[in-house]
Design a protein around this motif. Structure first.
Motif, PDB file in Angstrom:
ATOM      1  N   GLN A   1     -12.688  -7.718 -24.384  1.00 12.70           N
ATOM      2  CA  GLN A   1     -11.972  -7.753 -25.658  1.00 12.70           C
ATOM      3  C   GLN A   1     -11.576  -9.172 -26.050  1.00 12.70           C
ATOM      4  OE1 GLN A   1     -11.249  -5.874 -23.017  1.00 12.70           O
ATOM      5  NE2 GLN A   1     -11.665  -3.782 -23.692  1.00 12.70           N
ATOM      6  N   GLU A   2     -11.303 -10.017 -25.079  1.00 10.92           N
ATOM      7  CA  GLU A   2     -10.955 -11.413 -25.369  1.00 10.92           C
ATOM      8  C   GLU A   2     -12.192 -12.237 -25.703  1.00 10.92           C
ATOM      9  OE1 GLU A   2      -7.879 -12.615 -25.835  1.00 10.92           O
ATOM     10  OE2 GLU A   2      -7.287 -10.507 -25.579  1.00 10.92           O
TER      11      GLU A   2
ATOM     12  N   GLU B   1     -14.872 -11.222 -27.055  1.00 10.67           N
ATOM     13  CA  GLU B   1     -15.344 -10.827 -28.388  1.00 10.67           C
ATOM     14  C   GLU B   1     -14.709 -11.666 -29.500  1.00 10.67           C
ATOM     15  OE1 GLU B   1     -16.572  -6.182 -28.332  1.00 10.67           O
ATOM     16  OE2 GLU B   1     -14.423  -6.599 -28.055  1.00 10.67           O
ATOM     17  N   LYS B   2     -13.583 -12.290 -29.239  1.00 11.55           N
ATOM     18  CA  LYS B   2     -12.867 -13.091 -30.237  1.00 11.55           C
ATOM     19  C   LYS B   2     -13.262 -14.566 -30.198  1.00 11.55           C
ATOM     20  CE  LYS B   2      -8.877 -10.070 -29.678  1.00 11.55           C
ATOM     21  NZ  LYS B   2      -7.507  -9.989 -29.135  1.00 11.55           N
ATOM     22  N   THR B   3     -14.260 -14.928 -29.373  1.00 16.51           N
ATOM     23  CA  THR B   3     -14.649 -16.321 -29.199  1.00 16.51           C
ATOM     24  C   THR B   3     -16.058 -16.553 -29.732  1.00 16.51           C
ATOM     25  OG1 THR B   3     -15.715 -16.103 -27.032  1.00 16.51           O
ATOM     26  CG2 THR B   3     -13.291 -16.325 -27.052  1.00 16.51           C
ATOM     27  N   ASP B   4     -16.520 -17.814 -29.644  1.00 16.89           N
ATOM     28  CA  ASP B   4     -17.891 -18.103 -30.068  1.00 16.89           C
ATOM     29  C   ASP B   4     -18.925 -17.658 -29.032  1.00 16.89           C
ATOM     30  OD1 ASP B   4     -17.356 -20.126 -28.252  1.00 16.89           O
ATOM     31  OD2 ASP B   4     -17.999 -21.759 -29.547  1.00 16.89           O
TER      32      ASP B   4
ATOM     33  N   CYS C   1     -19.359 -14.578 -28.692  1.00 15.61           N
ATOM     34  CA  CYS C   1     -19.777 -13.338 -29.355  1.00 15.61           C
ATOM     35  C   CYS C   1     -20.685 -13.723 -30.523  1.00 15.61           C
ATOM     36  CB  CYS C   1     -18.568 -12.553 -29.841  1.00 15.61           C
ATOM     37  SG  CYS C   1     -19.012 -10.976 -30.582  1.00 15.61           S
TER      38      CYS C   1
ATOM     39  N   THR D   1     -23.474 -12.357 -33.410  1.00 12.46           N
ATOM     40  CA  THR D   1     -23.865 -11.151 -34.133  1.00 12.46           C
ATOM     41  C   THR D   1     -25.019 -11.457 -35.076  1.00 12.46           C
ATOM     42  OG1 THR D   1     -21.584 -10.364 -34.045  1.00 12.46           O
ATOM     43  CG2 THR D   1     -23.008  -9.313 -35.644  1.00 12.46           C
TER      44      THR D   1
ATOM     45  N   LYS E   1     -25.076  -7.145 -31.652  1.00 15.53           N
ATOM     46  CA  LYS E   1     -23.963  -8.034 -31.288  1.00 15.53           C
ATOM     47  C   LYS E   1     -24.072  -8.277 -29.793  1.00 15.53           C
ATOM     48  CE  LYS E   1     -19.749  -6.469 -30.531  1.00 15.53           C
ATOM     49  NZ  LYS E   1     -18.398  -5.919 -30.698  1.00 15.53           N
TER      50      LYS E   1
ATOM     51  N   VAL F   1     -22.104 -10.067 -26.614  1.00 14.67           N
ATOM     52  CA  VAL F   1     -20.916 -10.712 -26.061  1.00 14.67           C
ATOM     53  C   VAL F   1     -21.345 -11.340 -24.742  1.00 14.67           C
ATOM     54  CG1 VAL F   1     -18.518 -10.430 -25.370  1.00 14.67           C
ATOM     55  CG2 VAL F   1     -19.479  -8.952 -27.152  1.00 14.67           C
TER      56      VAL F   1
END
Length: 134
Positions: free
Chosen positions: A7-8, A10-13, A15, A17, A22, A24
């Motif tokens: 989950q963390e 996914e909030k960075t570069d 991740c 898409t 997508k 990760v």
């Protein structure tokens, strides 16, 4: 030791898409493990042409349903949770996710990805690409 939460990440570069997927990238070349490890989601109802000329990949289905077709021989293999397929010959293939549900995979690449790779017009990842920041 390196510890990361999906989950963390996914909030960075780490991740990346595209229209069909997508990825990760939980571990990358700069982690020094000799492979990279990804949690990849293939979006429902899509078909993605892939040809990893520079990488070998092992793919394990966590959830979802679809199929992979090897283009050299036209064989189609069903994908469901618990299926693994191993692209040990740089296999040119089509990856299809059935309508209604994304497919989630755990994937390992050798050599490892740097982080910002996306498929080119032939479905290939470049051997070297821009690295993500730590």
């Amino acid at each position: 030791m390196i510890v990361r939460q999906l989950q963390e990440v996914e909030k960075t570069d780490r991740c990346v898409t595209s229209d069909n997927w997508k990825s990760v990238r939980m571990s990358l070349k700069n982690d020094g493990m000799g492979f990279s490890f990804h949690i990849t989601t293939i979006f429902a109802g899509t078909e993605t042409p892939i040809h990893y000329q520079n990488h070998l990949e092992t793919v394990y289905c966590i959830s979802g349903y679809g199929e992979v077709e090897t283009l050299d021989d036209g064989k189609i293999y069903p994908i469901s949770p618990g299926t693994i397929y191993i692209l040990d010959k740089h296999d040119k293939h089509l990856l299809r996710a059935h309508e209604g549900e994304d497919i989630v995979f755990a994937c390992a690449f050798n050599p490892p990805l740097n982080g910002k790779e996306v498929h080119d017009e032939n479905g290939v990842y470049p051997l070297e690409a821009e690295e993500v920041a730590e």
